[in-house]
Design a protein around this motif. Structure first.
Motif, PDB file in Angstrom:
ATOM      1  N   PRO A  35       0.822  -1.213   0.000  1.00  0.00           N
ATOM      2  CA  PRO A  35       0.000   0.000   0.000  1.00  0.00           C
ATOM      3  C   PRO A  35       0.854   1.260   0.000  1.00  0.00           C
ATOM      4  O   PRO A  35       2.075   1.194   0.173  1.00  0.00           O
ATOM      5  N   PRO A  36       0.234   2.424  -0.183  1.00  0.00           N
ATOM      6  CA  PRO A  36       0.981   3.681  -0.140  1.00  0.00           C
ATOM      7  C   PRO A  36       1.826   3.797   1.126  1.00  0.00           C
ATOM      8  O   PRO A  36       1.357   3.502   2.233  1.00  0.00           O
ATOM      9  N   ARG A  41      12.065  -3.289   0.123  1.00  0.00           N
ATOM     10  CA  ARG A  41      13.464  -3.617   0.410  1.00  0.00           C
ATOM     11  C   ARG A  41      14.000  -4.609  -0.610  1.00  0.00           C
ATOM     12  O   ARG A  41      13.385  -5.640  -0.883  1.00  0.00           O
ATOM     13  N   GLU A  42      15.144  -4.277  -1.153  1.00  0.00           N
ATOM     14  CA  GLU A  42      15.723  -5.070  -2.232  1.00  0.00           C
ATOM     15  C   GLU A  42      15.934  -6.527  -1.836  1.00  0.00           C
ATOM     16  O   GLU A  42      15.662  -7.433  -2.629  1.00  0.00           O
ATOM     17  N   VAL A  43      16.432  -6.769  -0.627  1.00  0.00           N
ATOM     18  CA  VAL A  43      16.758  -8.139  -0.213  1.00  0.00           C
ATOM     19  C   VAL A  43      15.510  -9.015  -0.219  1.00  0.00           C
ATOM     20  O   VAL A  43      15.501 -10.113  -0.798  1.00  0.00           O
ATOM     21  N   GLY A  59      14.597  -2.609 -11.540  1.00  0.00           N
ATOM     22  CA  GLY A  59      13.141  -2.584 -11.639  1.00  0.00           C
ATOM     23  C   GLY A  59      12.546  -1.453 -10.829  1.00  0.00           C
ATOM     24  O   GLY A  59      11.623  -0.763 -11.285  1.00  0.00           O
ATOM     25  N   LEU A  60      13.086  -1.222  -9.629  1.00  0.00           N
ATOM     26  CA  LEU A  60      12.589  -0.126  -8.801  1.00  0.00           C
ATOM     27  C   LEU A  60      12.898   1.225  -9.436  1.00  0.00           C
ATOM     28  O   LEU A  60      12.118   2.180  -9.295  1.00  0.00           O
ATOM     29  N   ALA A  61      14.022   1.303 -10.150  1.00  0.00           N
ATOM     30  CA  ALA A  61      14.353   2.547 -10.852  1.00  0.00           C
ATOM     31  C   ALA A  61      13.319   2.843 -11.934  1.00  0.00           C
ATOM     32  O   ALA A  61      12.947   4.000 -12.162  1.00  0.00           O
ATOM     33  N   VAL A  62      12.840   1.794 -12.605  1.00  0.00           N
ATOM     34  CA  VAL A  62      11.776   1.966 -13.608  1.00  0.00           C
ATOM     35  C   VAL A  62      10.529   2.526 -12.940  1.00  0.00           C
ATOM     36  O   VAL A  62       9.898   3.474 -13.426  1.00  0.00           O
ATOM     37  N   LEU A  63      10.158   1.947 -11.800  1.00  0.00           N
ATOM     38  CA  LEU A  63       8.949   2.388 -11.097  1.00  0.00           C
ATOM     39  C   LEU A  63       9.108   3.791 -10.524  1.00  0.00           C
ATOM     40  O   LEU A  63       8.133   4.535 -10.415  1.00  0.00           O
ATOM     41  N   GLU A  64      10.337   4.163 -10.183  1.00  0.00           N
ATOM     42  CA  GLU A  64      10.558   5.530  -9.705  1.00  0.00           C
ATOM     43  C   GLU A  64      10.360   6.529 -10.845  1.00  0.00           C
ATOM     44  O   GLU A  64       9.795   7.606 -10.650  1.00  0.00           O
ATOM     45  N   ARG A  65      10.789   6.148 -12.052  1.00  0.00           N
ATOM     46  CA  ARG A  65      10.563   7.029 -13.202  1.00  0.00           C
ATOM     47  C   ARG A  65       9.074   7.159 -13.512  1.00  0.00           C
ATOM     48  O   ARG A  65       8.624   8.183 -14.016  1.00  0.00           O
ATOM     49  N   GLU A  66       8.311   6.110 -13.208  1.00  0.00           N
ATOM     50  CA  GLU A  66       6.855   6.164 -13.401  1.00  0.00           C
ATOM     51  C   GLU A  66       6.158   6.939 -12.285  1.00  0.00           C
ATOM     52  O   GLU A  66       4.966   7.236 -12.392  1.00  0.00           O
ATOM     53  N   SER A  71      12.677   7.051  -3.731  1.00  0.00           N
ATOM     54  CA  SER A  71      13.876   6.624  -3.007  1.00  0.00           C
ATOM     55  C   SER A  71      14.519   7.821  -2.340  1.00  0.00           C
ATOM     56  O   SER A  71      14.521   8.931  -2.890  1.00  0.00           O
ATOM     57  N   ALA A  72      15.073   7.607  -1.149  1.00  0.00           N
ATOM     58  CA  ALA A  72      15.780   8.667  -0.433  1.00  0.00           C
ATOM     59  C   ALA A  72      16.994   8.059   0.246  1.00  0.00           C
ATOM     60  O   ALA A  72      16.959   6.914   0.713  1.00  0.00           O
ATOM     61  N   TRP A  73      18.068   8.815   0.277  1.00  0.00           N
ATOM     62  CA  TRP A  73      19.308   8.349   0.872  1.00  0.00           C
ATOM     63  C   TRP A  73      19.075   8.005   2.351  1.00  0.00           C
ATOM     64  O   TRP A  73      18.498   8.778   3.104  1.00  0.00           O
ATOM     65  N   HIS A  74      19.506   6.806   2.734  1.00  0.00           N
ATOM     66  CA  HIS A  74      19.386   6.298   4.095  1.00  0.00           C
ATOM     67  C   HIS A  74      17.942   5.998   4.513  1.00  0.00           C
ATOM     68  O   HIS A  74      17.698   5.620   5.646  1.00  0.00           O
ATOM     69  N   ARG A  75      16.993   6.199   3.584  1.00  0.00           N
ATOM     70  CA  ARG A  75      15.600   5.897   3.926  1.00  0.00           C
ATOM     71  C   ARG A  75      15.030   4.793   3.037  1.00  0.00           C
ATOM     72  O   ARG A  75      13.921   4.341   3.262  1.00  0.00           O
ATOM     73  N   GLY A  76      15.774   4.399   2.031  1.00  0.00           N
ATOM     74  CA  GLY A  76      15.330   3.325   1.163  1.00  0.00           C
ATOM     75  C   GLY A  76      14.252   3.753   0.193  1.00  0.00           C
ATOM     76  O   GLY A  76      14.025   4.934  -0.046  1.00  0.00           O
ATOM     77  N   THR A  77      13.567   2.758  -0.350  1.00  0.00           N
ATOM     78  CA  THR A  77      12.531   2.991  -1.357  1.00  0.00           C
ATOM     79  C   THR A  77      11.165   2.650  -0.777  1.00  0.00           C
ATOM     80  O   THR A  77      11.007   1.629  -0.108  1.00  0.00           O
TER      81      THR A  77
END
Length: 227
Positions: A35-36, A41-43, A59-66, A71-77
Motif C-alpha cells: 500500500p501507499p 526492500r531489495e533483499v 526494476g525499482l528505478a523503472v517504477l521511480e521514473r513512473e 527513493s531517499a538516501w538512508h531511507r530506502g525505497t
C-alpha cells in the motif's frame, strides 16, 4: 502496512529480469499488496521474486521514473504516499494531456473499439463486476485515445503518468466505491459521443472536465497530509 512482511510473489522469468521485476512489483502495488507508504526492500523482493538485487534495483528505478515509488538516501525505497498535493499535481497534468489527446484523436480514433469498451463497462456495472475490472476498461479506453493521437511524445507523457493515475483511481474507488461506479459509464459514453460528433474543442473541454471531476471526487475523501 507499517512494517514490511515477506510476501510470496510470482517468480520472475530468467529473461528480461529487471523489466519483469518492475512489472511484478507494479502489479503488487496496484493490487494493494504494497500500500501507499510501504517500504520496498531489495533483499526481500529479490528473495521473493528469485532474482538478483541488481535486477530488483533496476526494476525499482523503472517504477521511480513512473512515479510509483520514491527513493531517499538512508531511507530506502517506498511506495508513494497519496496526498492531496500529489493528487492535484497528477490530475492537473493529466487534464492537459487528456485535452490534447482527445482533440488530436478526432477523426482518427477507432470509435468501434471505444464503443466496445463502453459496453463492457456497462455490462460490468450491471453484473456487479469488481470496480478494479471497470478501472482496467477505463484505462484501456484512454489508452486507445492516446494511441490514436499518433503523437509519440504525448503517448510517452501519458505512460510516464499512467501508473500514478491507476494508483490514484484505485484509491478513489477504495474510498468511494459507489461514486465511481455511478459515473464511469456515462462519462466515457459522453466522451465517445463527442468524438463521434467531431468537434475537437468540445471533446477536449469535456475530457479535461472528466479529469477534474475525478480529482474532486478523490479530494473529498483523501485524508489531509500530516503537517
Amino acid at each position: 502496512m507499517s512494517t514490511f512482511d515477506i510476501v510470496e510473489l510470482q517468480k520472475a522469468d530468467r529473461r528480461g529480469l529487471a523489466g519483469e521485476a518492475a512489472e511484478l512489483i507494479r502489479e503488487a502495488i496496484l493490487s494493494g499488496t504494497f500500500p501507499p507508504g510501504a517500504p520496498l526492500r531489495e533483499v526481500e523482493l529479490a528473495a521473493s521474486l528469485d532474482v538478483s538485487r541488481g535486477s530488483v534495483r533496476e526494476g525499482l528505478a523503472v517504477l521511480e521514473r513512473e512515479g510509483l515509488v520514491r527513493s531517499a538516501w538512508h531511507r530506502g525505497t517506498r511506495v508513494i504516499d497519496l496526498t492531496p498535493r500529489d493528487a492535484e499535481e497528477v490530475y492537473s497534468v493529466r487534464a492537459v494531456l487528456e485535452g490534447l489527446a482527445s482533440r488530436t484523436a478526432v477523426g482518427r480514433v477507432d470509435l468501434d473499439a471505444l464503443g466496445q469498451l463502453v459496453e463492457a463497462m456497462t455490462e460490468g456495472v450491471a453484473s456487479g463486476a469488481p470496480s478494479a475490472d471497470l478501472l482496467a476498461l477505463d484505462i484501456a479506453f484512454h489508452d486507445t485515445i492516446y494511441l490514436a493521437s499518433d503523437n509519440r511524445r504525448l503517448i510517452e507523457s501519458w505512460h510516464a503518468l499512467r501508473s500514478q493515475v491507476h494508483l490514484f483511481q484505485l484509491t478513489r474507488i477504495r474510498l468511494g466505491h459507489d461514486d465511481y461506479r455511478a459515473v464511469v459509464v456515462d462519462e466515457h459514453r459522453e466522451i465517445l459521443r463527442l468524438l463521434r460528433a467531431g468537434n475537437p474543442k468540445t471533446v477536449a473541454r469535456y475530457a479535461e472536465e472528466h479529469v477534474h471531476t475525478a480529482l474532486r471526487a478523490l479530494l473529498l475523501r483523501l485524508p489531509e497530509a500530516p503537517a
